[in-house]
Design a protein around this motif. Structure first.
Motif, short mmCIF file in Angstrom:
data_model
loop_
_atom_site.label_atom_id
_atom_site.label_comp_id
_atom_site.label_asym_id
_atom_site.label_seq_id
_atom_site.Cartn_x
_atom_site.Cartn_y
_atom_site.Cartn_z
N LEU A 1 0.86 -1.18 0.00
CA LEU A 1 0.00 0.00 0.00
C LEU A 1 0.89 1.23 0.00
CD1 LEU A 1 -2.76 1.45 0.32
CD2 LEU A 1 -2.40 1.29 2.78
N ILE A 2 0.62 2.15 -0.90
CA ILE A 2 1.39 3.39 -1.01
C ILE A 2 0.42 4.57 -0.88
CG2 ILE A 2 2.88 4.79 -2.50
CD1 ILE A 2 3.71 2.05 -3.81
N ILE A 3 0.70 5.46 0.07
CA ILE A 3 -0.08 6.68 0.23
C ILE A 3 0.78 7.82 -0.32
CG2 ILE A 3 -1.19 8.28 1.83
CD1 ILE A 3 -1.50 5.90 3.77
N GLN A 4 0.28 8.49 -1.35
CA GLN A 4 0.99 9.62 -1.93
C GLN A 4 0.18 10.89 -1.67
OE1 GLN A 4 1.24 7.94 -5.94
NE2 GLN A 4 3.46 7.88 -5.69
N ASN A 5 0.71 11.75 -0.81
CA ASN A 5 0.04 13.01 -0.49
C ASN A 5 0.68 14.11 -1.33
OD1 ASN A 5 -1.25 15.19 0.55
ND2 ASN A 5 -0.57 14.90 2.66
N VAL B 1 0.65 11.57 7.30
CA VAL B 1 1.54 11.70 6.15
C VAL B 1 1.52 13.18 5.77
CG1 VAL B 1 2.07 10.96 3.80
CG2 VAL B 1 1.00 9.35 5.40
N PRO B 2 2.63 13.88 6.01
CA PRO B 2 2.66 15.33 5.76
C PRO B 2 2.45 15.69 4.28
CG PRO B 2 4.56 14.63 7.07
CD PRO B 2 3.88 13.39 6.57
N ALA B 3 2.10 16.93 4.06
CA ALA B 3 1.93 17.46 2.70
C ALA B 3 3.19 17.17 1.90
CB ALA B 3 1.66 18.96 2.75
N GLY B 4 3.03 16.66 0.68
CA GLY B 4 4.14 16.39 -0.21
C GLY B 4 4.91 15.11 0.08
N ALA B 5 4.46 14.31 1.04
CA ALA B 5 5.20 13.09 1.43
C ALA B 5 4.50 11.83 0.91
CB ALA B 5 5.33 13.02 2.95
N THR B 6 5.25 10.72 0.95
CA THR B 6 4.75 9.41 0.55
C THR B 6 5.02 8.40 1.66
OG1 THR B 6 5.10 9.85 -1.80
CG2 THR B 6 4.98 7.55 -1.15
N ALA B 7 4.05 7.56 1.94
CA ALA B 7 4.21 6.47 2.92
C ALA B 7 4.03 5.15 2.19
CB ALA B 7 3.18 6.60 4.03
N LYS B 8 4.82 4.15 2.59
CA LYS B 8 4.76 2.84 1.93
C LYS B 8 4.61 1.76 3.00
CE LYS B 8 7.46 0.09 -1.35
NZ LYS B 8 8.71 0.06 -2.12
N TYR B 9 3.63 0.87 2.81
CA TYR B 9 3.36 -0.22 3.74
C TYR B 9 3.41 -1.53 2.97
CZ TYR B 9 1.94 3.69 6.55
OH TYR B 9 1.94 4.88 7.23
#
Length: 182
Positions: free
Chosen positions: A23-27, A62-70
């Motif tokens: 899972l990838i969250i792209q903000n 997940v801050p503005a402009g950041a990406t999280a990967k699970y």
């Protein structure tokens, strides 16, 4: 020989379903931080359980402009910039949450919970970047609309604040689920 083929078939199905991929969250927003919870559940044969929900103990940010990967429940703890230390596991409808650390044997790749769940949705609220002030009109539930356990839409539009899209891409045997916020 029949037992061997049956066992081989069960193992291959189990491996193919193991946590449903990354899972990838792209903000991509510049004005808002993502605050939310992640959900994964069993959607095979109409069953919804086990269900796993992130518990940090607070929501994921997940801050503005950041990406999280699970990548999975375990490895995300050391590879994600926004790790989840505890996951709430529900084994059946009406059951109480069973908090489990990221390293619990049932949550590691190949574990019984990991093998029987896949990423399904997120409940989120956007906050003004770097603050604790929520943007009242940029929030919602988002996920896989076709799943029997989830009726959240795969697209949330909150004009003029932004939008969010949930989708899955399969590349060979790899599965990537994205939550893209713009």
């Amino acid at each position: 020989m029949k037992k061997f083929l049956l066992l081989l078939g069960i193992c291959s199905v189990s491996t193919a379903y193991a946590q449903g991929g990354t899972l990838i969250i792209q903000n991509f927003t510049t004005n808002y931080d993502f605050h939310g919870s992640l959900y994964a559940n069993n959607n095979v044969g109409g069953g919804c359980y086990p269900m796993v929900i992130s518990k940090v103990p607070d929501e994921i940010i997940v801050p503005a402009g950041a990406t999280a990967k699970y990548e999975n429940y375990r490895d995300q703890f050391s590879t994600s910039g926004y790790p989840v230390s505890t996951w709430n596991v529900y084994l059946a409808a009406g059951s109480a949450a069973s908090p489990r650390p990221w390293s619990h044997p049932s949550l590691v790749p190949g574990g019984v919970i990991s093998n029987n769940t896949k990423w399904s949705m997120s409940k989120y609220q956007m906050y003004h970047a770097g603050t604790s002030v929520p943007e009242t009109y940029f929030n919602g539930d988002i996920g896989e609309t076709a799943l029997p356990c989830n009726t959240a839409p795969d697209f949330v539009d909150s004009p003029p604040y932004g939008s969010a899209k949930w989708f899955t891409i399969t590349s060979g045997t790899d599965v990537y689920t994205y939550l893209v916020i713009q």
